[in-house]
Design an enzyme around this catalytic site. Structure first.
Site, mmCIF file in Angstrom:
data_model
loop_
_atom_site.group_PDB
_atom_site.id
_atom_site.type_symbol
_atom_site.label_atom_id
_atom_site.label_comp_id
_atom_site.label_asym_id
_atom_site.label_seq_id
_atom_site.Cartn_x
_atom_site.Cartn_y
_atom_site.Cartn_z
ATOM 1 N N TYR A 202 -2.111 -1.504 10.038
ATOM 2 C CA TYR A 202 -2.205 -1.858 8.613
ATOM 3 C C TYR A 202 -0.932 -1.461 7.866
ATOM 4 O O TYR A 202 -0.345 -2.271 7.138
ATOM 5 C CB TYR A 202 -3.420 -1.176 7.991
ATOM 6 C CG TYR A 202 -3.546 -1.387 6.507
ATOM 7 C CD1 TYR A 202 -3.996 -2.609 5.999
ATOM 8 C CD2 TYR A 202 -3.205 -0.381 5.603
ATOM 9 C CE1 TYR A 202 -4.107 -2.816 4.635
ATOM 10 C CE2 TYR A 202 -3.322 -0.584 4.237
ATOM 11 C CZ TYR A 202 -3.778 -1.798 3.755
ATOM 12 O OH TYR A 202 -3.883 -1.999 2.393
ATOM 13 N N SER B 274 0.846 -1.195 0.000
ATOM 14 C CA SER B 274 0.000 0.000 0.000
ATOM 15 C C SER B 274 0.878 1.239 0.000
ATOM 16 O O SER B 274 1.955 1.250 0.611
ATOM 17 C CB SER B 274 -0.905 0.022 1.230
ATOM 18 O OG SER B 274 -1.582 1.262 1.338
#
Length: 320
Positions: free
Chosen positions: A200, A187
């Site tokens: 995350y 990401s």
């Protein structure tokens, strides 16, 4: 010319050369087909099958379709059988390629023996580790995460352990054949320490470092391993935001990111996301960590979540 003057002239020349090289390297990203060409049969030359985790929707689904369109049979894996069956049907009808469905919940750390058994007779040339999860849709501080202990375990199993285990299963066959491709989806927010997404983002940092280390180990054996770190892609995880120049559809993003497969061990997958990555790393962290910025981020995500829920509710009512 005194020594000090010579020093500053040398420093200036060095800076010009340094940034000139960086500019040339960046300019290559504008023309990936020219700088990083892939032979037409590149993917099928790696093997007969591609394996894609988290393939029931979003980026994983787009990878499954894209690889099938390039001539590969595809193994699609996720935890929702009905959705996987729809994807398999669509791939078969549009490409004519074979599709194998494996239903697995990757938050369960006991699934990998079954996966290995179902893949053992396949000549897997491409692995896409896409499956991942957010601890919560609304960004929050670490200790405010609901059911924190369970969430930590699920996050590690899904975002970290699954990628490592899938590489362990697939990599030996690639090493024996001395060819293969592994794409690990990270990401863009893992580019810097990212408050409110700490758990995350940290899991995605592991994805990047593991991938880069693995590429260094196996590059000379004909295996290409790359991290793909997107920013805005219109998926369920991102609240199905409207597509624009920054927020891409999964299909558009995957199509662009495959052009950068030979561009190095990490790519953001598109020109606009590459620029975003550079901008994010250029912002002073004190500014990014300002309370007003973090509260603004929370409020923005909450607003988008309410809009999505309201739209979904209105559609449900109109369908009745």
């Amino acid at each position: 010319m005194d020594l000090m003057e010579l020093f500053f002239i040398s420093l200036g020349i060095a800076l010009v050369v340094y940034y000139g090289v960086k500019l040339v390297l960046f300019s290559r990203m504008l023309f990936p087909k020219l700088w990083f060409p892939l032979p037409k049969a590149f993917f099928t030359s790696m093997g007969d099958w591609a394996v894609v985790t988290g393939a029931s929707e979003g980026i994983g689904r787009a990878y499954a379709f894209a690889l099938a369109e390039r001539g590969m049979n595809v193994v699609i894996m996720s935890r929702t059988k009905a959705t996987l069956d729809q994807v398999a049907k669509g791939i078969g009808e549009t490409t004519g390629q074979r599709v194998k469905v494996i239903v697995m919940d990757f938050t369960d750390e006991t699934v990998f023996t079954r996966i290995e058994e179902q893949l053992k007779d396949l000549n897997v040339g491409v692995l896409v580790n896409n499956v991942g999860m957010l601890p919560t849709y609304i960004p929050c501080e670490f200790l405010d995460t609901e059911e924190l202990d369970k969430t930590i375990t699920k996050m590690i199993n899904c975002n970290v352990k699954t990628m490592v285990k899938m590489c362990k299963i697939i990599l030996p066959g690639m090493e024996n054949r001395r060819k293969g491709v592994i794409v690990n989806v990270s990401s863009g927010i893992a580019s810097v320490p990212f408050p409110l997404y700490t758990l995350y983002a940290s899991s995605k940092v592991f994805v990047e470092r593991f991938s880069q280390g693995l590429q260094a180990e196996y590059k000379d054996r004909g295996i290409l391993i790359q991290t793909v770190a997107p920013f805005g892609v219109s998926t369920r995880m991102a609240g199905y935001q409207q597509t624009n120049i920054v927020t891409l559809s999964p299909e558009d993003f995957v199509k662009r990111s495959l052009l950068y497969l030979r561009a190095g061990d990490k790519t953001h997958g598109s020109v606009c996301h590459i620029v975003l990555g550079w901008l994010l790393q250029s912002i002073p962290l004190k500014l990014l960590y300002a309370e007003s910025v973090l509260h603004g981020l929370q409020d923005y995500v909450k607003k988008k979540t309410r809009q999505r829920e309201s739209l979904s509710a209105s559609r449900t009512i109109s369908d009745k």
